[in-house]
Scaffold this active site. Structure first.
Site, PDB file in Angstrom:
ATOM      1  N   ASP A 200     107.170  35.959  97.846  1.00 59.05           N
ATOM      2  CA  ASP A 200     106.594  35.285  99.021  1.00 59.05           C
ATOM      3  C   ASP A 200     107.663  34.469  99.747  1.00 59.05           C
ATOM      4  O   ASP A 200     107.728  34.442 100.979  1.00 59.05           O
ATOM      5  CB  ASP A 200     105.369  34.430  98.654  1.00 59.05           C
ATOM      6  CG  ASP A 200     105.470  33.758  97.295  1.00 59.05           C
ATOM      7  OD1 ASP A 200     106.335  34.158  96.501  1.00 59.05           O
ATOM      8  OD2 ASP A 200     104.690  32.836  97.011  1.00 59.05           O
TER       9      ASP A 200
ATOM     10  N   LYS B 109     107.897  38.287  91.160  1.00 61.48           N
ATOM     11  CA  LYS B 109     106.815  37.298  91.122  1.00 61.48           C
ATOM     12  C   LYS B 109     106.608  36.905  89.658  1.00 61.48           C
ATOM     13  O   LYS B 109     105.484  36.912  89.122  1.00 61.48           O
ATOM     14  CB  LYS B 109     105.544  37.922  91.744  1.00 61.48           C
ATOM     15  CG  LYS B 109     104.411  36.943  92.000  1.00 61.48           C
ATOM     16  CD  LYS B 109     104.612  36.072  93.217  1.00 61.48           C
ATOM     17  CE  LYS B 109     103.530  35.011  93.298  1.00 61.48           C
ATOM     18  NZ  LYS B 109     103.755  34.031  94.361  1.00 61.48           N
TER      19      LYS B 109
ATOM     20  N   TYR C 292     102.277  51.583  91.301  1.00 56.59           N
ATOM     21  CA  TYR C 292     102.233  52.917  91.901  1.00 56.59           C
ATOM     22  C   TYR C 292     102.049  54.042  90.879  1.00 56.59           C
ATOM     23  O   TYR C 292     101.957  55.202  91.264  1.00 56.59           O
ATOM     24  CB  TYR C 292     103.500  53.159  92.736  1.00 56.59           C
ATOM     25  CG  TYR C 292     103.452  52.441  94.064  1.00 56.59           C
ATOM     26  CD1 TYR C 292     103.271  51.062  94.108  1.00 56.59           C
ATOM     27  CD2 TYR C 292     103.562  53.123  95.259  1.00 56.59           C
ATOM     28  CE1 TYR C 292     103.206  50.388  95.308  1.00 56.59           C
ATOM     29  CE2 TYR C 292     103.502  52.454  96.470  1.00 56.59           C
ATOM     30  CZ  TYR C 292     103.331  51.091  96.489  1.00 56.59           C
ATOM     31  OH  TYR C 292     103.260  50.420  97.677  1.00 56.59           O
TER      32      TYR C 292
ATOM     33  N   ASP D 224     108.142  48.377  98.830  1.00 58.07           N
ATOM     34  CA  ASP D 224     107.407  49.043  99.905  1.00 58.07           C
ATOM     35  C   ASP D 224     107.154  48.051 101.044  1.00 58.07           C
ATOM     36  O   ASP D 224     107.414  48.329 102.222  1.00 58.07           O
ATOM     37  CB  ASP D 224     106.077  49.564  99.323  1.00 58.07           C
ATOM     38  CG  ASP D 224     105.385  50.554 100.227  1.00 58.07           C
ATOM     39  OD1 ASP D 224     105.877  50.787 101.347  1.00 58.07           O
ATOM     40  OD2 ASP D 224     104.331  51.085  99.825  1.00 58.07           O
TER      41      ASP D 224
END
Ligand code: NAI
Length: 332
Positions: free
Chosen positions: A204, A171, A124, A228
């Site tokens: 995930d 991740k 971002y 988000d």
């Protein structure tokens, strides 16, 4: 003492839900004065500025902002004002509590998850570079300073709110250096909180686990982009975006807003659910030490939802925003 707060009316459904929330705050006798500003696309077309200088000045003076959603053009145009505000005022901790409401039937009855989203960096930062017509690079920034403070806030919140567990969402199997740093810092800081269970789960897998059994989660902490996405998912678990509030906190400034956007598909139809913004206003009242008033509003909302007669369309009813607001005021 009466506290003056700054209010941004926003785009799309923003003005409709702001006006409903301000009516309720007044009826609940919140000890507040308001400085209200038009911001966003419409203001840009009128005066050539997305956020007028007086609006920034008001927030800088009052330090507390109740903000409606602002539209961001997709794939072109100006940088998100939401991202700009979070960065400019270092509102680094985006806290999004998703709690089931017995009156809103969803597949799971006992969801109670608080997401701590890092709010100032990750992808971002908006640094993108065109290499050639068919290749673009985007920069993902993760720093120790920003990671430490959001992770420490999540653990401190867990300790002070009787929570059992903090889960780090990442991740780091793929982004070994950037998410790897976030994860290493998480495990370092966890040692300072031996009374809180900690775990880390790949993003995930978290999504799958959330829709299979969200009750296994308590406090989640993660970098900006995952925060988000995952927090919108948690809104779906409790009945939708119309119900998920947030606070954006920094050392000096505090901003309170619904998690949802400007909902252009329903703007002007007077069917938007103002609850997410109202509960964000309740978080603002808590922040200002007016928690008794916030709790009265929360009870009134629960009672209206439990009666089941006056609901906005997203919750299966046919009440307008204003009728729903009237019902809450009647309970107050
Ligand atoms: P959105 O959150 O505005 O809408 C998604 C869906 O949820 C739509 O079907 C909408 O009608 C519904 N919805 C949202 N809020 C609702 C409410 N209070 N009551 C009833 N239904 C509601 O997301 P979308 O359409 O992706 O984004 C629209 C614009 O909002 C974009 O320009 C986006 O950049 C901006 N946005 C702004 C945010 C902010 O100001 N913090 C946050 C998210 C998006």
């Amino acid at each position: 003492m009466t506290k003056t707060v700054t209010v941004f009316k926003g785009d799309g459904i923003g003005p409709e839900i702001v006006s409903a929330v301000m009516r309720i705050l007044k009826c609940a006798e919140a000890n507040l004065d308001y400085e209200c500003f038009e911001v966003g696309e419409a203001e840009y077309e009128r005066n050539g500025k997305l956020i007028p200088d007086e609006a920034y000045a008001s927030f800088e003076k009052n330090k507390v902002l109740l903000k409606a959603p602002i539209t961001t053009p997709i794939g072109k145009g100006f940088r998100s004002l939401n991202v700009t505000l979070r960065k400019k005022y270092d509102l680094y901790a985006n806290i999004r509590p998703a709690k089931s409401n017995a009156a809103v039937i969803t597949p799971f009855a006992n969801v109670d998850i608080v997401t701590f989203r890092e709010n100032t960096e990750d992808l971002y930062v908006g640094v993108e570079e065109k290499i050639d017509d068919n290749t673009v690079h985007a920069i993902k920034i993760i720093t120790r300073t920003a990671s430490e403070r959001i992770i420490r806030d999540a653990f401190t919140y867990a300790r002070t709110h009787g929570r059992q567990k903090v889960t780090c969402v990442h991740k780091a199997n793929i982004m070994k250096m950037s998410d790897g740093l976030f994860l290493d810092i998480f495990h370092e800081i966890a040692k300072e909180y031996p009374d809180i269970v900690h775990e880390d789960v790949i993003v995930d897998a978290v999504c799958m686990k959330l829709v299979m059994d969200p009750t296994q989660f308590d406090v989640l902490v993660m970098p900006n982009l995952y925060g988000d996405i995952v927090s919108d998912l948690t809104s779906g678990l409790i009945g939708g975006l119309g119900l998920l509030p947030s606070s954006n906190l920094g050392e000096e400034y505090a901003m309170f807003e619904a998690v949802h956007g400007s909902a252009p598909d329903i703007a002007g139809k007077h069917i938007a659910n103002p609850t997410a913004l109202l509960w964000s206003a309740c978080m603002m009242l808590d922040h200002l030490g007016q928690d008794e008033c916030a709790n009265r509003i929360r009870v009134a909302v629960y009672e209206v939802l439990a009666d089941g007669e006056v609901r906005t369309k997203d919750l299966g009813g046919n009440a307008t925003t204003e009728e729903y607001c009237d019902a809450i005021i009647a309970k107050l």
